[in-house]
Motif scaffolding. Sequence first.
Motif, PDB file in Angstrom:
ATOM      1  N   THR A  81     -23.654   6.083 -22.341  1.00  0.00           N
ATOM      2  CA  THR A  81     -24.367   5.415 -23.237  1.00  0.00           C
ATOM      3  C   THR A  81     -25.420   5.773 -24.113  1.00  0.00           C
ATOM      4  N   TRP A  82     -26.200   6.914 -23.077  1.00  0.00           N
ATOM      5  CA  TRP A  82     -27.290   7.349 -24.002  1.00  0.00           C
ATOM      6  C   TRP A  82     -26.676   8.205 -25.293  1.00  0.00           C
TER       7      TRP A  82
ATOM      8  N   GLY B 239     -38.692   2.605 -20.634  1.00  0.00           N
ATOM      9  CA  GLY B 239     -37.636   2.356 -21.555  1.00  0.00           C
ATOM     10  C   GLY B 239     -36.383   3.332 -21.100  1.00  0.00           C
TER      11      GLY B 239
ATOM     12  N   GLY C  43     -34.225  -2.134  -9.298  1.00  0.00           N
ATOM     13  CA  GLY C  43     -33.386  -1.436 -10.050  1.00  0.00           C
ATOM     14  C   GLY C  43     -32.643  -0.275  -9.085  1.00  0.00           C
TER      15      GLY C  43
ATOM     16  N   GLN D  41     -29.955   5.051 -12.957  1.00  0.00           N
ATOM     17  CA  GLN D  41     -29.657   4.606 -11.994  1.00  0.00           C
ATOM     18  C   GLN D  41     -30.253   5.275 -10.780  1.00  0.00           C
TER      19      GLN D  41
ATOM     20  N   GLN E 296     -26.670   6.521 -28.492  1.00  0.00           N
ATOM     21  CA  GLN E 296     -27.807   6.057 -29.187  1.00  0.00           C
ATOM     22  C   GLN E 296     -28.383   6.829 -30.177  1.00  0.00           C
TER      23      GLN E 296
ATOM     24  N   GLN F  96     -35.601   3.583 -18.208  1.00  0.00           N
ATOM     25  CA  GLN F  96     -34.745   2.977 -17.127  1.00  0.00           C
ATOM     26  C   GLN F  96     -33.475   2.335 -17.317  1.00  0.00           C
ATOM     27  N   GLU F  97     -33.226   1.965 -18.484  1.00  0.00           N
ATOM     28  CA  GLU F  97     -32.090   1.421 -19.077  1.00  0.00           C
ATOM     29  C   GLU F  97     -30.967   2.355 -18.959  1.00  0.00           C
ATOM     30  N   TYR F  98     -31.183   3.684 -18.748  1.00  0.00           N
ATOM     31  CA  TYR F  98     -30.150   4.517 -18.707  1.00  0.00           C
ATOM     32  C   TYR F  98     -30.062   5.510 -17.717  1.00  0.00           C
TER      33      TYR F  98
END
Lengths: 451, 451
Positions: free
Chosen positions: A310-311, A420, A194, A426, A314, A422-424
Amino acid sequence: MPEQSEPKVPAADPTPAPEGAGAVEPDARPRGRFSRRRALGAAGVGVAGTAVGLAGGIGVARASVEPPAPAGPKIYPFYGDHQAGITTPAQDRLHFAAFDVTTTDRAELVSLLQDWTTAAARMTQGEGAGEYGPTSGPYDAPPDDTGEAIGLPASGLTLTFGFGPSLFRESGRDRFGLAARQPAALKRLPLFPGDNLDESRSDGDLCVQACADDPQVAVHAIRNLARIAFGRAAIRWSQLGFGRTSSTSTSQATARNLFGFKDGTMNLKAEDPAGVDAHVWVPSGADPRAAWLSGGSYLVTRRINMTIETWDRQALSEQERVVGRTKAEGAPLSGGGEFSQPDFTMAGRGNEPIIATDAHVRLAHPDNNHGVQLLRRGYNFVDGSTGLGRLDAGLFFMAYVTDPRTHYIPLQTKLSRTDGLQEYLQHTGSALFAVPPGAKSGEHIGQALFA
Amino acid sequence: MPEQSEPKVPAADPTPAPEGAGAVEPDARPRGRFSRRRALGAAGVGVAGTAVGLAGGIGVARASVEPPAPAGPKIYPFYGDHQAGITTPAQDRLHFAAFDVTTTDRAELVSLLQDWTTAAARMTQGEGAGEYGPTSGPYDAPPDDTGEAIGLPASGLTLTFGFGPSLFRESGRDRFGLAARQPAALKRLPLFPGDNLDESRSDGDLCVQACADDPQVAVHAIRNLARIAFGRAAIRWSQLGFGRTSSTSTSQATARNLFGFKDGTMNLKAEDPAGVDAHVWVPSGADPRAAWLSGGSYLVTRRINMTIETWDRQALSEQERVVGRTKAEGAPLSGGGEFSQPDFTMAGRGNEPIIATDAHVRLAHPDNNHGVQLLRRGYNFVDGSTGLGRLDAGLFFMAYVTDPRTHYIPLQTKLSRTDGLQEYLQHTGSALFAVPPGAKSGEHIGQALFA
């Protein structure tokens, strides 16, 4: 017009006009003698090493209990067994710079480290970068300090230096006769799953971490070190940060990262000397090639972009599930307060674990990582915005560890695959440096490496 | 395992567990009710509008005389005749954002301004961006505040909104039925000689200036306004700054820019209401198309990169010659102290003027510009470094003026052609905004424009 050209002595300038000074010419004009040293005077000296002003820190307690004490007169010693800026209570602002060495001459590299040491010892005590300071040197020469910190207190400035793997060996070449002393652990970090690394924000031959409670003081320090390096080293990349997200002292409340969560609750603290000894400093005898690094440390830096837009969309439930802690208090979802131990076995409805299997707190906890602890000194950053209308923001992660092979690489390998969060995230920058021990007065930083 | 799954109520959470709560599920767990409002409590309220903490400012006086007062409890009113953040004593940190409006619907634009007004009125008082704050809303919905400012005081936050020319007309198109109300002075700034503008750092339909004494508070505000704008407007560019370089109050010492010189000695100050009236606010009747702008102002922003590495290699004499002031005290080269009037006629050796013909102080002085004065609120910036090993640093110039056609364009036209400092500057961003007057409680920012 002799009367008209007679200079008035500036009111606040203690230097009288030279006897018989007539027409005022640029090269004859009396210069102000206002140095940072004089401006600070007694106010700045005498509290060296104390951590006044950080009680309460940045967290919740601060606002509800009492405003922070003024940061002004805080001064940390430069010389010592370890470099300052590692276990020092994390200051609020960061300017970090990585340098490429541009000279090919070992003697010039050594002279650079000597000059940096001298300047750092001065600036951390609230003085100008050079002997004359910004305004008292020869009038027809460039000042030996750039001046933007005139009158500003030391602001708790620490300057911490490190050496990257490429200083020892680049494309197999022994650049400065140091290859035989390259620590076995000092290798470019691997590419983790990633990773989306920007080469121009990664690696470097040398690094300087400037931490202070005033960004102008941190920027001034890096800028003057870069100026001093001219012809010998040039900035490769640099990073500003604010809102320290990892307390390094129990005197500091836990600050929040840009996910809005407390960050660093479980961080190693200076008040745990056994933990610091075990997890931060390089022990003597650790590496026969690198006795010079005993009492030093390794610094991992990672520029971690957060996809905060994005976060922010949620649900609170999802945010807390991914972190494994409550957002308000920072308590583990298994209950208790911020500093309660998480109960990873506690089960809820359907016998699913209360703290999810991919929750960050579970995966990063020392109990699930062979007891490994990091001393983190991360900072939030916002570097403007991207061309896509999003903030270029996140966490500039820094951790000091005794050995990256045991204390960072396995952990990050796991997190990059299963966390989890890691989705948010980079990772856009990465570097590893060996941070030598502190210098004694009269020595330069890293002197043992060149001995 | 009912015992094991019984939640412990977090110690610091005043909310009791719901009656009969059994297994802890994410959607049933009691949420912390810790809001910024509660954390601030009485400490934050009751000093609205006072400028405590800024006496002494950032300049020389501060360090030698007394440390700064804590900035914590400072709160400025949001509603009023003028928007806050203009004559408000300049806070230490900036996050500025320009937005592109992405909706084509006028009603949505109005609703955005309504939502922004509500959120700004809350955040400037130290509360969360929305009614529930970061952690007290519905558990299965995104929080209405992102949380990173939980527990942080208001920190003197001001939020100041403006409208760019492109909001009124873009490529000749009247986007929102506002073209008939576009002020005659609200046009894209001309390209000045030497400009090297980056389109992605210039212009914008809307702008928000967030100033605070804590960068995390300023960043939190812009981030939440951007979040609220989602689907209606997106960030076009943003800029962080530190170390305000223009005092806007006589209670503040003059700060220094990255040339190391005091900046803003001659700036308009809030304590000069006649000057502010004459040079900052748009008078009623100024523009029959734009009665809505009476009591507002125009904001010029310029991102000015400094070639500091080149500057740092100039002799002190050359630096002072180009600026026309001493570096230490900031006094005019013609003598006196910082606030002495420069004597532009004073001659030195060879009958050359003591203050050079291309000195910045001479060219920018009101006496040489038809008495024009600007209210500047500039900030230093460092945005990392360039690929060429130089700091990407300079001054983010902001000035509030009654009319850019008289108060900025002629001055900058002259400076860009003849100012000696220009050799060390490059303008890389440019924008102009009309800043409406303050809103009354119950109104939204810019309401008169849409009436």
